[in-house]
Design a protein around this motif. Structure first.
Motif, PDB file in Angstrom:
ATOM      1  N   HIS A   1       0.858  -1.193  -0.012  1.00 19.23           N
ATOM      2  CA  HIS A   1       0.191   0.149  -0.213  1.00 19.23           C
ATOM      3  C   HIS A   1       0.894   1.247  -0.048  1.00 19.23           C
ATOM      4  CE1 HIS A   1      -3.106  -3.112   0.744  1.00 19.23           C
ATOM      5  NE2 HIS A   1      -2.822  -3.197   2.084  1.00 19.23           N
ATOM      6  N   GLY A   2       2.395   1.001  -0.128  1.00 18.96           N
ATOM      7  CA  GLY A   2       2.976   2.390  -0.151  1.00 18.96           C
ATOM      8  C   GLY A   2       2.928   3.194   1.259  1.00 18.96           C
ATOM      9  N   ILE A   3       2.651   2.570   2.219  1.00 24.00           N
ATOM     10  CA  ILE A   3       2.456   3.353   3.453  1.00 24.00           C
ATOM     11  C   ILE A   3       3.866   4.009   3.818  1.00 24.00           C
ATOM     12  CG2 ILE A   3       2.535   2.934   5.923  1.00 24.00           C
ATOM     13  CD1 ILE A   3       0.338   0.750   5.491  1.00 24.00           C
ATOM     14  N   ASP A   4       4.143   5.258   3.875  1.00 17.30           N
ATOM     15  CA  ASP A   4       5.422   5.778   4.379  1.00 17.30           C
ATOM     16  C   ASP A   4       5.107   6.445   5.656  1.00 17.30           C
ATOM     17  OD1 ASP A   4       3.634   7.867   3.511  1.00 17.30           O
ATOM     18  OD2 ASP A   4       5.381   9.053   2.601  1.00 17.30           O
ATOM     19  N   ALA A   5       3.951   6.547   6.197  1.00 14.15           N
ATOM     20  CA  ALA A   5       3.978   6.885   7.653  1.00 14.15           C
ATOM     21  C   ALA A   5       2.857   6.153   8.674  1.00 14.15           C
ATOM     22  CB  ALA A   5       3.295   8.544   7.721  1.00 14.15           C
ATOM     23  N   LEU A   6       3.095   5.913   9.735  1.00 16.52           N
ATOM     24  CA  LEU A   6       2.183   5.037  10.526  1.00 16.52           C
ATOM     25  C   LEU A   6       1.752   5.836  12.133  1.00 16.52           C
ATOM     26  CD1 LEU A   6       1.463   2.333  10.206  1.00 16.52           C
ATOM     27  CD2 LEU A   6       3.231   1.360  11.547  1.00 16.52           C
ATOM     28  N   LEU A   7       0.400   6.110  12.064  1.00 18.21           N
ATOM     29  CA  LEU A   7       0.066   6.355  13.302  1.00 18.21           C
ATOM     30  C   LEU A   7      -0.332   5.188  14.034  1.00 18.21           C
ATOM     31  CD1 LEU A   7      -1.381   8.385  15.385  1.00 18.21           C
ATOM     32  CD2 LEU A   7      -3.319   8.660  13.919  1.00 18.21           C
ATOM     33  N   CYS A   8       0.186   5.006  15.355  1.00 16.47           N
ATOM     34  CA  CYS A   8      -0.129   3.917  16.215  1.00 16.47           C
ATOM     35  C   CYS A   8      -1.263   4.259  17.260  1.00 16.47           C
ATOM     36  CB  CYS A   8       1.050   3.327  16.658  1.00 16.47           C
ATOM     37  SG  CYS A   8       2.373   2.674  15.618  1.00 16.47           S
ATOM     38  N   ALA A   9      -2.003   3.250  17.664  1.00 17.35           N
ATOM     39  CA  ALA A   9      -3.165   3.619  18.500  1.00 17.35           C
ATOM     40  C   ALA A   9      -2.745   4.014  19.616  1.00 17.35           C
ATOM     41  CB  ALA A   9      -3.780   2.286  18.778  1.00 17.35           C
ATOM     42  N   ASN A  10      -1.458   3.923  20.073  1.00 16.41           N
ATOM     43  CA  ASN A  10      -0.774   4.210  21.311  1.00 16.41           C
ATOM     44  C   ASN A  10       0.488   4.275  21.446  1.00 16.41           C
ATOM     45  OD1 ASN A  10      -0.434   1.707  22.460  1.00 16.41           O
ATOM     46  ND2 ASN A  10      -2.527   1.435  22.725  1.00 16.41           N
ATOM     47  N   ASP A  11       1.242   4.751  22.327  1.00 16.34           N
ATOM     48  CA  ASP A  11       2.733   4.882  22.650  1.00 16.34           C
ATOM     49  C   ASP A  11       3.175   3.166  22.638  1.00 16.34           C
ATOM     50  OD1 ASP A  11       2.791   7.403  22.339  1.00 16.34           O
ATOM     51  OD2 ASP A  11       3.326   7.886  24.256  1.00 16.34           O
TER      52      ASP A  11
ATOM     53  N   ARG B   1       7.735   7.187   8.694  1.00 14.75           N
ATOM     54  CA  ARG B   1       7.617   8.034   9.876  1.00 14.75           C
ATOM     55  C   ARG B   1       6.600   7.583  10.877  1.00 14.75           C
ATOM     56  NH1 ARG B   1       8.396  13.267   7.615  1.00 14.75           N
ATOM     57  NH2 ARG B   1       8.518  13.350   5.413  1.00 14.75           N
ATOM     58  N   ILE B   2       6.800   7.554  12.274  1.00 14.69           N
ATOM     59  CA  ILE B   2       5.948   6.542  12.896  1.00 14.69           C
ATOM     60  C   ILE B   2       5.555   7.756  14.032  1.00 14.69           C
ATOM     61  CG2 ILE B   2       7.842   5.680  14.265  1.00 14.69           C
ATOM     62  CD1 ILE B   2       6.268   3.429  14.733  1.00 14.69           C
ATOM     63  N   VAL B   3       4.236   7.615  14.564  1.00 10.57           N
ATOM     64  CA  VAL B   3       3.885   8.540  15.789  1.00 10.57           C
ATOM     65  C   VAL B   3       3.005   7.723  16.777  1.00 10.57           C
ATOM     66  CG1 VAL B   3       3.999  10.570  14.753  1.00 10.57           C
ATOM     67  CG2 VAL B   3       1.986   9.418  14.475  1.00 10.57           C
ATOM     68  N   GLY B   4       2.972   8.110  18.057  1.00  7.64           N
ATOM     69  CA  GLY B   4       1.786   7.355  18.873  1.00  7.64           C
ATOM     70  C   GLY B   4       0.743   8.504  19.497  1.00  7.64           C
ATOM     71  N   ILE B   5       0.028   7.861  20.471  1.00 10.79           N
ATOM     72  CA  ILE B   5      -0.736   8.700  21.223  1.00 10.79           C
ATOM     73  C   ILE B   5      -0.782   8.285  22.893  1.00 10.79           C
ATOM     74  CG2 ILE B   5      -3.146   9.179  21.915  1.00 10.79           C
ATOM     75  CD1 ILE B   5      -3.777   8.754  18.996  1.00 10.79           C
ATOM     76  N   ASP B   6      -0.538   9.051  23.779  1.00 12.25           N
ATOM     77  CA  ASP B   6      -0.524   9.183  25.129  1.00 12.25           C
ATOM     78  C   ASP B   6       0.678   9.738  25.848  1.00 12.25           C
ATOM     79  OD1 ASP B   6      -2.697   7.370  25.355  1.00 12.25           O
ATOM     80  OD2 ASP B   6      -1.411   5.760  25.575  1.00 12.25           O
ATOM     81  N   ASP B   7       2.095   9.911  25.336  1.00 12.37           N
ATOM     82  CA  ASP B   7       2.998  10.542  25.611  1.00 12.37           C
ATOM     83  C   ASP B   7       3.638   9.709  27.136  1.00 12.37           C
ATOM     84  OD1 ASP B   7       5.262  12.354  25.758  1.00 12.37           O
ATOM     85  OD2 ASP B   7       3.951  13.891  26.769  1.00 12.37           O
TER      86      ASP B   7
END
Length: 382
Positions: free
Chosen positions: A284-294, A316-322
């Motif tokens: 799918h050519g994914i070049d960034a990933l938002l994850c459900a949490n850290d 790129r990769i990011v999360g949620i919660d810190d």
């Protein structure tokens, strides 16, 4: 003379709500008793007049008189001829105790600061929190939740903050049983972080947590603004409805930027599954990933680095919660900060309001957070 102008003792029409089979005077008794036990009326504080209670509860004067007599016989009130009705001098000596029914406490980082926020709240004076005790170190979350619930029922706590069980085959049944036990014991409940029902269903309990839809939107928008062409969403199978809310925000942001809404871009599975991630990236050519949490992001990061991919150059990769370790990962993680202290303070305020107004409709109190930018998203360093 001490007095309280408590216009929120009950919402009109309080006695026409959920307990239609219960005598009206007992519904008034429950509301006033809960306010007294919660410390809303201190020792010797004057209660609203009978005329005021008639108006607030939408009942006859005789019904109010009967309720007040009941509380007086229980030793909670003192009636002074020509002066009014007052809380007994010893009615506020015992601190109200609120139970923390959080099976993930000590395992999920957000709940410890949420509890700290409760304790540090300006409303915390005169109240105490009970942390409960596990069945055993090896007890699963479902058994622990039911065990703690029974403890709080036996202790007759003034209220319970409940974070529903998230994973596990019996989670739905256990969550329903816990709430049924607390309802039968007439113990007020405030849900933390998540509901117990899947959207669009809604439980009958107040919910305090993060605005997850907004968090999903803002993190996706951030990735796209950094140059991401194809953003995927990664979640562990069986996650709570909070993750579904984050997926909704993710899709809304993709739509707002004119991106195609492709179901295949939402990955549900093990973030340690190299085949899952490599296959999705290639297909799918994914070049960034938002994850459900850290936590999911940390596991996915390890997998992606193990595949030889560079973060953020290749993906790129990011999360949620810190969570605390987010900035200590091999590539410091960009994430969405949950205002846990504020969530805790808002939860305690909701509990006190619920005790004073037991017949209010269920409310969702959702707080906003903020993006914490680190290296994993490819944003320029500050």
């Amino acid at each position: 003379m001490a007095t309280v102008d408590d216009s929120s003792v009950a919402a009109t029409p309080a006695v026409t709500g959920e307990k239609r089979g219960q005598p009206k005077y007992l519904q008034i008794v429950e509301s006033l008793r809960a306010s007294i036990e919660a410390g809303r009326y201190r020792n010797g504080v004057r209660l609203p007049s009978e005329a005021e209670l008639v108006r607030r509860f939408n009942v006859s004067r005789m019904t109010v008189v009967k309720a007040m007599q009941h509380l007086q016989q229980a030793g909670l009130l003192t009636r002074r001829t020509g002066s009014g009705t007052y809380a007994s001098e010893n009615s506020g000596n015992q601190k109200p105790v609120f139970g923390l029914l959080i099976p993930d406490l000590g395992q999920t980082e957000i709940f410890e600061p949420i509890c700290k926020g409760m304790a540090a709240s300006p409303n915390a004076g005169g109240h105490s929190l009970s942390w409960g005790h596990s069945v055993a170190p090896s007890a699963n979350k479902e058994d622990e939740a039911e065990h703690l619930c029974q403890q709080y029922v036996d202790q007759r706590v003034s209220g319970v903050f409940f974070a529903p069980v998230e994973f596990g085959q019996r989670r739905d049944q256990v969550n329903r049983r816990v709430l049924k036990m607390l309802k039968s014991a007439r113990i007020p409940v405030v849900l933390l972080d998540k509901c117990v029902l899947d959207y669009p269903a809604r439980s009958d309990y107040d919910l305090v947590g993060l605005d997850n839809r907004r968090a999903g939107y803002l993190m996706t928008d951030h990735l796209i603004r950094q140059g991401a062409r194809q953003v995927g969403f990664l979640a562990i199978e069986g996650s709570a409805e909070t993750v579904d809310d984050r997926i909704v925000g993710y899709r809304e942001a993709c739509y707002a930027h004119g991106r195609e809404l492709d179901r295949r871009l939402v990955l549900r599975g093990d973030p340690g599954d190299a085949a899952l991630l490599s296959g999705a990236i290639a297909s799918h050519g994914i070049d960034a990933l938002l994850c459900a949490n850290d936590h999911t992001a940390a596991l996915a990061m390890r997998t992606l680095l193990g595949l030889g991919l560079r973060i953020p150059e290749d993906i790129r990769i990011v999360g949620i919660d810190d969570v605390r370790y987010a900035g200590l990962l091999p590539v410091p993680l960009t994430t969405f900060h949950q205002p846990c202290l504020d969530i805790g303070a808002a939860a305690l305020a909701a509990m006190l309001d619920r005790i004073a107004n037991p017949h209010l409709p269920a409310r969702s109190i959702l707080l906003n957070g903020s993006i914490v930018v680190r290296e994993s998203c490819g944003a320029p360093k500050a």
